[in-house]
Write a protein that holds these residues in place. Sequence first.
Motif, PDB file in Angstrom:
ATOM      1  N   LYS A 170       0.719  -1.100   0.045  1.00 38.47           N
ATOM      2  CA  LYS A 170       0.378   0.209  -0.135  1.00 38.47           C
ATOM      3  C   LYS A 170       1.017   1.171  -0.364  1.00 38.47           C
ATOM      4  O   LYS A 170       0.571   2.335  -0.711  1.00 38.47           O
ATOM      5  CB  LYS A 170      -1.260   0.027   1.255  1.00 38.47           C
ATOM      6  CG  LYS A 170      -2.010   1.415   1.285  1.00 38.47           C
ATOM      7  CD  LYS A 170      -2.862   1.173   2.333  1.00 38.47           C
ATOM      8  CE  LYS A 170      -3.685   0.168   2.865  1.00 38.47           C
ATOM      9  NZ  LYS A 170      -4.949   0.332   3.190  1.00 38.47           N
ATOM     10  N   ALA A 171       1.758   0.715   0.879  1.00 40.17           N
ATOM     11  CA  ALA A 171       2.959   2.344   0.639  1.00 40.17           C
ATOM     12  C   ALA A 171       3.646   3.105  -0.281  1.00 40.17           C
ATOM     13  O   ALA A 171       3.900   4.146  -0.635  1.00 40.17           O
ATOM     14  CB  ALA A 171       4.210   1.897   1.988  1.00 40.17           C
ATOM     15  N   ALA A 172       3.896   1.754  -0.841  1.00 43.80           N
ATOM     16  CA  ALA A 172       4.409   1.241  -2.060  1.00 43.80           C
ATOM     17  C   ALA A 172       3.900   2.361  -3.220  1.00 43.80           C
ATOM     18  O   ALA A 172       4.735   3.398  -4.451  1.00 43.80           O
ATOM     19  CB  ALA A 172       4.985   0.602  -2.556  1.00 43.80           C
ATOM     20  N   ILE A 173       2.592   2.331  -3.873  1.00 47.31           N
ATOM     21  CA  ILE A 173       1.152   1.864  -4.335  1.00 47.31           C
ATOM     22  C   ILE A 173       1.556   3.890  -4.003  1.00 47.31           C
ATOM     23  O   ILE A 173       1.256   4.554  -5.021  1.00 47.31           O
ATOM     24  CB  ILE A 173       0.484   1.391  -4.392  1.00 47.31           C
ATOM     25  CG1 ILE A 173       0.422  -0.109  -4.732  1.00 47.31           C
ATOM     26  CG2 ILE A 173      -0.662   2.321  -5.508  1.00 47.31           C
ATOM     27  CD1 ILE A 173      -0.575  -0.253  -5.135  1.00 47.31           C
ATOM     28  N   LYS A 174       1.438   3.993  -2.692  1.00 49.46           N
ATOM     29  CA  LYS A 174       0.582   6.104  -3.071  1.00 49.46           C
ATOM     30  C   LYS A 174       1.937   6.575  -2.775  1.00 49.46           C
ATOM     31  O   LYS A 174       1.711   8.316  -3.049  1.00 49.46           O
ATOM     32  CB  LYS A 174       0.472   5.745  -1.257  1.00 49.46           C
ATOM     33  CG  LYS A 174      -1.416   5.272  -1.408  1.00 49.46           C
ATOM     34  CD  LYS A 174      -1.612   5.229   0.179  1.00 49.46           C
ATOM     35  CE  LYS A 174      -2.544   5.024   0.231  1.00 49.46           C
ATOM     36  NZ  LYS A 174      -4.006   5.488   1.860  1.00 49.46           N
TER      37      LYS A 174
END
Length: 842
Positions: free
Chosen positions: A825-829
């Motif tokens: 999730k952090a990588a996408i955002k």
Amino acid sequence: MASFKARPIHRIIRGFVGTYRFFSKYPLPRPPEAGLSSELSPVRDLIGLPFHSSPARRLFAGISGTADTFRRLSTCAEQVLIEKDFSRVDTQDAIANTPVVDQDAAEANRCDVVSQPTSEGGKARDLTETEKEAWSLLRRAVVSYCGGPVGTVAAHDSMEVALNYDQIFIRDFVPSAIAFLLNGEGEIVRNFILHTLQLQSWEKPVDCYSPGQGLMPASFKVRKVPLDGNNEAFEEILDPDFGESAIGRVAPVDSGLWWIILLRAYGKATGDYALHERVDVQHGIRLILNLCLTDGFDMFPSLLVTDGSCMIDRRMGIHGHPLEIQALFYSALRCAREMIAINDGSKNLVHAINNRLSALSFHIREYYWVDMKKINEIYRYKTEEYSHDAINKFNIYPDQIPSWLVDWIPERGGYLIGNLQPAHMDFRLFSLGNLWAIVSSLATPRQAEGILNLFEDKWDDLIANMPLKICYPALEFEEWRIITGSDPKNTAWSYHNGGSWPTLLWQFTLACIKLGRSGLAERAISLAEKRLSNDKWPEYYDTRTGRFIGKQARLYQTWTIAGYLTSKVLLNNPEMAAILTCDEDLELLEFCICGLRKTSRTKCFRLAARSQKCRLVMSSLVFAAPPSGGKYHFIPSQISKSSFWPRLLHLGSKRRQMDLRRRVSSANDPLTASSPLSSVPSPTSGGLYTANTYELTAKNVDLVLEDVRPYLIADGGNVDVVSVEEGVISLKLQGACGSCPSSTTTMKMGIERVLKEKFSDAVKEIRQVFDEQMTETTVEAVNAHLDILRPAIKNYGGNVEVLSVDGGNCNVKYTGPESIASGIKAAIKEKFPDIVDIVFTT
């Protein structure tokens, strides 16, 4: 060990059945029908050993199917099933008691090493007469088996009864192996590795009891035994000793550890990484690790052993957790982690290795280290502290501090003590453990420098007339009587009780090279060079200053000869030290399993153990993988589910980096092509390791970043200085770093801290400049971005796929651990800031 009562055909059938059982339990992929790779070619093609040295072997060579696979993945030595003790083997005359020394090869090669290349422009260096003599003696000690060299005898002193000095000892052969590797001769080391691996699986009962699987022998001997009572026909067999014949009947704990260290050194020196990947080699590594990592009653991460289980093989009061074993254990774990194949079957083992490395490094650094400050702390210890936050965790009584230590310890420097147990600290200095703590990076950089400072300041005590004291000080008077049991060989300042051992010279040289202090090594080598040849290469020296040849020392001791040669070659080719050394593993300093637990009671507060240098390196290089490859990204804060995701970034690329390193190492100079020493900034140089500050200019910023770039380049990235204006530094990450999901972490937690450390308050802001072209937020773009993480996610048993992107919402199909989902999730955002909400479905 056992006798040969079975006829040859019975041994063949038994060996065939054993082979079938082995490959039924450990199935192998079917090799291609044509164009076999070098990894699957018969061993005789790889190491030049004949398969038809006996009638039994000729019959065995005709068996097809499983036996053919067995030949490709094993040594040429015949699988021998043993039932009785070797004391019952009927031998003729002295044939079975004489080492099979390859005299023809020794004579042919007596003077074939007349020069060696040096690191300066590849020019050859003429050998001195002492070196020529040493090489000749080393080759004379070579033992042959199955037509090829397999090791070196412990000593070749014709004036003494052989006892067990005509055997090939695992630990004794290590300096010989390194000398051969440094001279470009890998065959004998490969043969040694494979043949000792075969011995690992032998049964080894002592009084109806057998130790655990994975134990490596202390030594072995090549014997010739008659074939079926025929006194004219003989076959060669290996007769191992697992400690059942040793003084005290003690298992050699260090043999398996040295074997793993040597295996890694062989791969790095020769580029033959295919040997690491062999099924039998991988299985052997796992057996050793399983034996060492088995859970027991002990509360500490250090290995619990008895007296006599290492180089000090007699009673010397080292039972418990001796430093020598812990340093070798740590080094073996580091080496094994590089070589072990990552798959579903090894994930738990790798996890256990990482946990033990982290705990062991903290334990040794925190509790074994003593210097003037630490001794003063112990002097003021309170005892009987019944609490979870006790300072004196081991209930050490201050009166244990010996009187000699108070006046002996210098103001600068310190060392790691010999042993630590509840209510007991062994304050003796053991050289091998301290030196190998430097080599393996078990000691912190500050501690490593302190150890060499101690050797320099106490030169007259630890080196004097002959390097190197095995321990200091010696046990004397009543203490000697109680601890050694009145051992007449271990009297004060003799043998293992404060004797001087020239074989330790190569490890001292290795430690000095790693810390950039070769001058100390040159001084010690020069001292030894004056005496060794004239004294006929003795095993050890006696007296407080090492003036006399040891009272019971063997002459022409092989590891004395090999230790000297290895020291000379390393000193003239310091880059070759990389085959044995390990760099500081920054992740081990940060990660500890205690950090994942909820209760504060079990946490070890690792920050307390870090030196100032370690903290600086941690804060500045947290984002990077060392050029040696394979380490993961992490964040310098307590590990939690939300901060765990950057650790994934290198899991997928680790294998690719290893493959790349192997392809590079197949060039003409495999070591320097893959050596981490060629690109890592030295701790003894300036840059990150200095406390200097600079004027804020674009040129100075670029200069400071030179210390950072090797770590970025190792990950396929780089950084450029765009501008420096009024305290604002604009930087642009390039290559893999520019597209990396953790680029913000790299900039904030790494580069920004380095620059602020060096330019202090002059830095007002650090900006990351991006390319003008923005990535369009589509399903394809997000999936392509996640390709970086997919190999790592797969290694953890997970799978991820983007289903749809609609406005600010992103639907992701994911299976796997919850902690990794947070990282995804952090990588996408971070890459797609217009995505506001991410929904996971299964």
